[in-house]
Design an enzyme around this catalytic site. Structure first.
Site, PDB file in Angstrom:
ATOM      1  CG  HIS A 251       2.188  -0.108   4.303  1.00  0.00           C
ATOM      2  ND1 HIS A 251       1.910  -1.070   5.247  1.00  0.00           N
ATOM      3  CD2 HIS A 251       1.071   0.661   4.195  1.00  0.00           C
ATOM      4  CE1 HIS A 251       0.667  -0.901   5.699  1.00  0.00           C
ATOM      5  NE2 HIS A 251       0.138   0.149   5.075  1.00  0.00           N
TER       6      HIS A 251
ATOM      7  CG  ASP B 253      -2.053  -0.934   1.164  1.00  0.00           C
ATOM      8  OD1 ASP B 253      -2.070  -1.769   0.240  1.00  0.00           O
ATOM      9  OD2 ASP B 253      -2.932  -0.878   2.054  1.00  0.00           O
TER      10      ASP B 253
END
Length: 324
Positions: A277, A133
């Site tokens: 992430h 992400d």
């Protein structure tokens, strides 16, 4: 005095003739060696190009061109090889692009407008999806892409629209590496959104993904923070997108590398979707943890797939079970 001179002349003539014969033999031998080397090279190239021809559309044409040039001119041969390498590279690149388009477009109908957090297969097949992400981020995304490429792993990236706008080449790089792309809103907000506000967040991001990749339209959406009730996920579902949550939280947004590894390995199950992430902060711990996560899961027999691939595997399994 004339006899020694004549003898000397004859000896010199014999010596010159001997030198000419030796030189002629050497030239003949070199010529044979060159021809032999070209024949061997042509044979090897013929095999190589024939193999390439089986997988690349340019193979047959390149084969005919190069085979006709191999024994004619080393310059033409070199040019032909360069053309082959270029054509082969372009063909392989095009195959990767087409694969990426397929991966990003193949969301089975039964998963459209649905929310998923894990997708276990009835067969028990050990597949798992890594997701990243908040990118693209110049430094960290590049490092993660390198690690994934080194381990031959495909993942799914949920990108932030304004980052895509700022770093379009990095977004394109994700796509060209064969990874799937998902929408993670324009600015990563948590507050409540009206339909028009949600449209601004999601549609704008979709537009920039298309711009960066040359036409890929994201069909996956991940709500920032995992919030499902602030209007964003509802809007994405109305557009037919699959809302993708997760079943494994690495907590890499604050945990050190050893803890990230432990978090992923302790929660991993067949069909799991792992939250990681590549942007939004210092992702060096994620970069340090990722190679070990991949290696350990592979040792446990896991296969890495993108989210679209995971959904497609489930749909195929369901179709087979129903006799379709």
């Amino acid at each position: 005095m004339s006899i020694p001179i004549n003898i000397t002349f004859l000896r010199r003539e014999e010596a010159d003739l001997s030198k000419q014969q030796v030189a002629t033999r050497k030239r003949s031998k070199r010529k044979k060696n060159v021809i032999s080397a070209r024949i061997k090279l042509a044979f090897v190239l013929g095999i190589l190009i024939t193999v390439l021809g089986a997988i690349l559309p340019i193979g047959f044409v390149a084969h005919q061109q190069l085979m006709s040039q191999t024994l004619v001119s080393p310059v033409l041969l070199s040019t032909g090889l360069e053309q082959l390498n270029s054509a082969a590279s372009q063909a392989l690149h095009q195959q990767t692009v087409e694969l990426s388009k397929t991966l990003n477009g193949m969301i089975p109908q039964e998963f459209q407008s649905k929310t998923v957090s894990q997708v276990p297969l009835n067969s028990g097949r050990k597949v798992i999806a890594l997701t990243f992400d908040d990118g693209p981020w110049p430094e960290f995304t590049n490092e993660i892409l390198y690690i994934l490429k080194h381990h031959h792993v495909k993942a799914t990236f949920f990108v932030i629209g304004r980052n895509v706008r700022n770093f379009p080449q990095r977004t394109k790089q994700m796509y060209l590496h064969g990874h799937a792309l998902g929408n993670h809103t324009w600015s990563h907000p948590y507050h409540q959104h009206s339909d028009s506000q949600a449209a601004g967040q999601i549609d704008n991001t979709t537009h920039w993904i298309e711009q960066a990749t040359g036409g890929v339209k994201s069909r996956l959406f991940r709500p920032p923070g995992g919030f499902l009730n602030n209007g964003l996920a509802a809007y994405a579902a109305k557009q037919g997108q699959t809302v993708v949550m997760w079943s494994v939280d690495s907590k890499d947004y604050y945990a050190p590398a050893p803890r990230i590894i432990e978090n992923v390995l302790s929660q991993a199950k067949p069909g799991a979707i792992v939250l990681l992430h590549d942007g939004g902060g210092d992702r060096r711990p994620t970069i340090l943890a990722l190679p070990t996560i991949i290696t350990k899961l592979q040792e446990q027999g896991y296969e890495f797939v993108t989210v679209p691939e995971l959904l497609e595997l489930k749909a195929q399994e369901t179709q087979t079970a129903s006799g379709g």
